[in-house]
Design a protein around this motif. Structure first.
Motif, PDB file in Angstrom:
ATOM      1  N   TRP A  60       0.839  -1.192   0.000  1.00 42.36           N
ATOM      2  CA  TRP A  60       0.000   0.000   0.000  1.00 42.36           C
ATOM      3  C   TRP A  60       0.879   1.249   0.000  1.00 42.36           C
ATOM      4  CZ3 TRP A  60      -1.035   4.574   2.250  1.00 42.36           C
ATOM      5  CH2 TRP A  60      -2.244   5.180   1.929  1.00 42.36           C
ATOM      6  N   ILE A  61       1.898   1.257   0.850  1.00 48.18           N
ATOM      7  CA  ILE A  61       2.791   2.418   0.940  1.00 48.18           C
ATOM      8  C   ILE A  61       3.526   2.630  -0.380  1.00 48.18           C
ATOM      9  CG2 ILE A  61       4.883   3.327   2.036  1.00 48.18           C
ATOM     10  CD1 ILE A  61       3.857   1.936   4.654  1.00 48.18           C
ATOM     11  N   ALA A  62       4.066   1.561  -0.953  1.00 45.82           N
ATOM     12  CA  ALA A  62       4.820   1.680  -2.208  1.00 45.82           C
ATOM     13  C   ALA A  62       3.935   2.235  -3.324  1.00 45.82           C
ATOM     14  CB  ALA A  62       5.406   0.330  -2.601  1.00 45.82           C
ATOM     15  N   GLU A  63       2.671   1.828  -3.347  1.00 48.54           N
ATOM     16  CA  GLU A  63       1.755   2.325  -4.379  1.00 48.54           C
ATOM     17  C   GLU A  63       1.357   3.773  -4.119  1.00 48.54           C
ATOM     18  OE1 GLU A  63      -1.473  -0.478  -4.737  1.00 48.54           O
ATOM     19  OE2 GLU A  63      -0.067  -2.122  -5.067  1.00 48.54           O
ATOM     20  N   ALA A  64       1.288   4.184  -2.857  1.00 48.26           N
ATOM     21  CA  ALA A  64       0.894   5.547  -2.513  1.00 48.26           C
ATOM     22  C   ALA A  64       2.067   6.518  -2.555  1.00 48.26           C
ATOM     23  CB  ALA A  64       0.261   5.567  -1.118  1.00 48.26           C
ATOM     24  N   ALA A  65       3.287   5.998  -2.537  1.00 47.29           N
ATOM     25  CA  ALA A  65       4.481   6.853  -2.509  1.00 47.29           C
ATOM     26  C   ALA A  65       4.643   7.578  -3.837  1.00 47.29           C
ATOM     27  CB  ALA A  65       5.721   6.013  -2.216  1.00 47.29           C
ATOM     28  N   GLY A  66       5.214   8.747  -3.739  1.00 47.25           N
ATOM     29  CA  GLY A  66       5.501   9.552  -4.918  1.00 47.25           C
ATOM     30  C   GLY A  66       6.323  10.745  -4.495  1.00 47.25           C
ATOM     31  N   PRO A  67       6.543  11.693  -5.395  1.00 47.51           N
ATOM     32  CA  PRO A  67       7.368  12.858  -5.065  1.00 47.51           C
ATOM     33  C   PRO A  67       6.826  13.707  -3.918  1.00 47.51           C
ATOM     34  CG  PRO A  67       7.073  12.668  -7.431  1.00 47.51           C
ATOM     35  CD  PRO A  67       6.172  11.660  -6.800  1.00 47.51           C
ATOM     36  N   ASP A  68       5.530  13.570  -3.620  1.00 50.28           N
ATOM     37  CA  ASP A  68       4.924  14.343  -2.527  1.00 50.28           C
ATOM     38  C   ASP A  68       5.042  13.640  -1.184  1.00 50.28           C
ATOM     39  OD1 ASP A  68       3.185  12.262  -3.316  1.00 50.28           O
ATOM     40  OD2 ASP A  68       1.463  13.322  -2.480  1.00 50.28           O
ATOM     41  N   ALA A  69       5.629  12.447  -1.146  1.00 48.47           N
ATOM     42  CA  ALA A  69       5.622  11.625   0.071  1.00 48.47           C
ATOM     43  C   ALA A  69       6.991  11.552   0.741  1.00 48.47           C
ATOM     44  CB  ALA A  69       5.154  10.210  -0.249  1.00 48.47           C
ATOM     45  N   ILE A  70       6.913  11.485   2.065  1.00 46.36           N
ATOM     46  CA  ILE A  70       8.066  11.144   2.894  1.00 46.36           C
ATOM     47  C   ILE A  70       7.674   9.830   3.559  1.00 46.36           C
ATOM     48  CG2 ILE A  70       9.483  11.758   4.882  1.00 46.36           C
ATOM     49  CD1 ILE A  70       8.703  14.733   4.229  1.00 46.36           C
ATOM     50  N   VAL A  71       8.411   8.775   3.293  1.00 47.15           N
ATOM     51  CA  VAL A  71       8.113   7.452   3.838  1.00 47.15           C
ATOM     52  C   VAL A  71       9.029   7.191   5.023  1.00 47.15           C
ATOM     53  CG1 VAL A  71       8.107   4.966   3.355  1.00 47.15           C
ATOM     54  CG2 VAL A  71       7.309   6.584   1.606  1.00 47.15           C
ATOM     55  N   VAL A  72       8.438   6.759   6.132  1.00 39.66           N
ATOM     56  CA  VAL A  72       9.218   6.393   7.317  1.00 39.66           C
ATOM     57  C   VAL A  72       9.124   4.879   7.458  1.00 39.66           C
ATOM     58  CG1 VAL A  72       9.499   6.643   9.806  1.00 39.66           C
ATOM     59  CG2 VAL A  72       8.738   8.609   8.430  1.00 39.66           C
ATOM     60  N   THR A  73      10.257   4.207   7.285  1.00 35.97           N
ATOM     61  CA  THR A  73      10.294   2.748   7.374  1.00 35.97           C
ATOM     62  C   THR A  73      11.699   2.267   7.684  1.00 35.97           C
ATOM     63  OG1 THR A  73       9.755   0.668   6.228  1.00 35.97           O
ATOM     64  CG2 THR A  73      10.735   2.419   4.882  1.00 35.97           C
ATOM     65  N   ALA A  74      11.768   1.114   8.339  1.00 42.12           N
ATOM     66  CA  ALA A  74      13.049   0.432   8.549  1.00 42.12           C
ATOM     67  C   ALA A  74      13.200  -0.701   7.540  1.00 42.12           C
ATOM     68  CB  ALA A  74      13.121  -0.126   9.969  1.00 42.12           C
ATOM     69  N   ASP A  75      12.163  -0.929   6.742  1.00 41.71           N
ATOM     70  CA  ASP A  75      12.130  -2.018   5.775  1.00 41.71           C
ATOM     71  C   ASP A  75      12.893  -1.605   4.511  1.00 41.71           C
ATOM     72  OD1 ASP A  75      10.883  -3.419   3.363  1.00 41.71           O
ATOM     73  OD2 ASP A  75      10.038  -4.584   5.022  1.00 41.71           O
ATOM     74  N   ILE A  76      14.028  -2.221   4.270  1.00 35.23           N
ATOM     75  CA  ILE A  76      14.897  -1.812   3.166  1.00 35.23           C
ATOM     76  C   ILE A  76      14.260  -2.052   1.799  1.00 35.23           C
ATOM     77  CG2 ILE A  76      17.156  -2.190   2.073  1.00 35.23           C
ATOM     78  CD1 ILE A  76      18.217  -2.621   4.984  1.00 35.23           C
ATOM     79  N   PRO A  77      13.619  -3.210   1.539  1.00 39.31           N
ATOM     80  CA  PRO A  77      12.952  -3.351   0.236  1.00 39.31           C
ATOM     81  C   PRO A  77      11.845  -2.307   0.025  1.00 39.31           C
ATOM     82  CG  PRO A  77      13.304  -5.503   1.204  1.00 39.31           C
ATOM     83  CD  PRO A  77      13.649  -4.483   2.265  1.00 39.31           C
ATOM     84  N   LEU A  78      11.106  -1.965   1.078  1.00 43.56           N
ATOM     85  CA  LEU A  78      10.092  -0.913   0.944  1.00 43.56           C
ATOM     86  C   LEU A  78      10.767   0.427   0.676  1.00 43.56           C
ATOM     87  CD1 LEU A  78       7.292   0.320   1.009  1.00 43.56           C
ATOM     88  CD2 LEU A  78       7.430   0.309   3.523  1.00 43.56           C
ATOM     89  N   ALA A  79      11.865   0.705   1.343  1.00 39.12           N
ATOM     90  CA  ALA A  79      12.604   1.943   1.085  1.00 39.12           C
ATOM     91  C   ALA A  79      13.008   2.018  -0.390  1.00 39.12           C
ATOM     92  CB  ALA A  79      13.831   2.021   1.987  1.00 39.12           C
ATOM     93  N   ASP A  80      13.489   0.916  -0.930  1.00 39.74           N
ATOM     94  CA  ASP A  80      13.900   0.861  -2.333  1.00 39.74           C
ATOM     95  C   ASP A  80      12.704   1.152  -3.247  1.00 39.74           C
ATOM     96  OD1 ASP A  80      15.712   0.265  -4.532  1.00 39.74           O
ATOM     97  OD2 ASP A  80      14.701  -1.676  -4.704  1.00 39.74           O
ATOM     98  N   ARG A  81      11.587   0.501  -3.004  1.00 43.14           N
ATOM     99  CA  ARG A  81      10.386   0.718  -3.825  1.00 43.14           C
ATOM    100  C   ARG A  81       9.908   2.165  -3.720  1.00 43.14           C
ATOM    101  NH1 ARG A  81       6.321  -3.825  -1.939  1.00 43.14           N
ATOM    102  NH2 ARG A  81       5.018  -2.954  -3.593  1.00 43.14           N
ATOM    103  N   SER A  82       9.961   2.731  -2.534  1.00 42.93           N
ATOM    104  CA  SER A  82       9.502   4.104  -2.321  1.00 42.93           C
ATOM    105  C   SER A  82      10.410   5.108  -3.025  1.00 42.93           C
ATOM    106  CB  SER A  82       9.421   4.404  -0.825  1.00 42.93           C
ATOM    107  OG  SER A  82       8.496   3.535  -0.201  1.00 42.93           O
ATOM    108  N   LEU A  83      11.718   4.879  -2.947  1.00 45.49           N
ATOM    109  CA  LEU A  83      12.657   5.748  -3.658  1.00 45.49           C
ATOM    110  C   LEU A  83      12.402   5.705  -5.156  1.00 45.49           C
ATOM    111  CD1 LEU A  83      15.984   5.010  -1.752  1.00 45.49           C
ATOM    112  CD2 LEU A  83      14.824   7.222  -1.892  1.00 45.49           C
ATOM    113  N   LYS A  84      12.152   4.516  -5.680  1.00 45.69           N
ATOM    114  CA  LYS A  84      11.877   4.375  -7.116  1.00 45.69           C
ATOM    115  C   LYS A  84      10.609   5.116  -7.517  1.00 45.69           C
ATOM    116  CE  LYS A  84      14.512   0.181  -7.797  1.00 45.69           C
ATOM    117  NZ  LYS A  84      14.531  -1.270  -7.734  1.00 45.69           N
ATOM    118  N   ALA A  85       9.686   5.288  -6.575  1.00 49.96           N
ATOM    119  CA  ALA A  85       8.443   6.035  -6.842  1.00 49.96           C
ATOM    120  C   ALA A  85       8.659   7.541  -6.694  1.00 49.96           C
ATOM    121  CB  ALA A  85       7.343   5.560  -5.897  1.00 49.96           C
ATOM    122  N   GLY A  86       9.845   7.947  -6.263  1.00 48.68           N
ATOM    123  CA  GLY A  86      10.159   9.360  -6.139  1.00 48.68           C
ATOM    124  C   GLY A  86      10.025   9.939  -4.744  1.00 48.68           C
TER     125      GLY A  86
END
Length: 154
Positions: A60-86
């Motif tokens: 859900w977070i990876a799909e909602a992430a984008g240039p307007d988002a700041i994601v707070v996570t310790a999950d490295i694969p999620l961090a990677d997906r979120s960065l790729k979303a901008g």
């Protein structure tokens, strides 16, 4: 688009700090979890409860992430997906994940996973205990990320 914070909340030790900084900056927070979590009653703070399926909150977070988002996570694969979303991504210890650092983090995670499996039942330990320094570093990193995100929006 308005800056918002997406929180991988199930094991997040800095939720209260997120609320404090977000409210000071008037930034929306979405707390994403697999089960009900209490959140402060405020128009800028909301919760998203996803199914308890494996990685449902991360998806859900990876799909909602984008240039307007700041994601707070310790999950490295999620961090990677979120960065790729901008999105901008910060760990609860205050360490920002960046395009330059995520490759190393993913590789280290893989090595540590292999190492844990290789010790056959002997606990290889986990991350070090969360400290006051981690909390302080997180507060500074989140504040800086919000300021940078707002500046980028003009």
């Amino acid at each position: 688009m308005t800056v918002r914070i997406l929180v991988d909340a199930d094991a997040c030790p800095v939720k209260d700090e997120i609320y404090t900084v977000a409210l000071r900056h008037q930034v929306a927070v979405v707390v994403v979890a697999n089960s009900y979590l209490r959140i402060p009653e405020h128009k800028l703070i909301s919760r998203k409860i996803v199914s308890d399926g494996f990685d449902a909150a991360d998806d859900w977070i990876a799909e909602a992430a984008g240039p307007d988002a700041i994601v707070v996570t310790a999950d490295i694969p999620l961090a990677d997906r979120s960065l790729k979303a901008g999105a901008r991504v910060i760990s609860p210890s205050g360490k920002p994940f960046t395009d330059d650092s995520i490759g190393t983090a993913m590789a280290t995670r893989s090595i540590m996973a292999d190492r844990r499996v290789g010790v056959a039942g002997i606990g290889a330990g986990g991350p070090p205990p969360f400290s006051k320094a981690d909390r302080s570093r997180f507060l500074s990193a989140l504040d800086a990320a919000i300021v940078a995100a707002k500046r980028a929006q003009g």
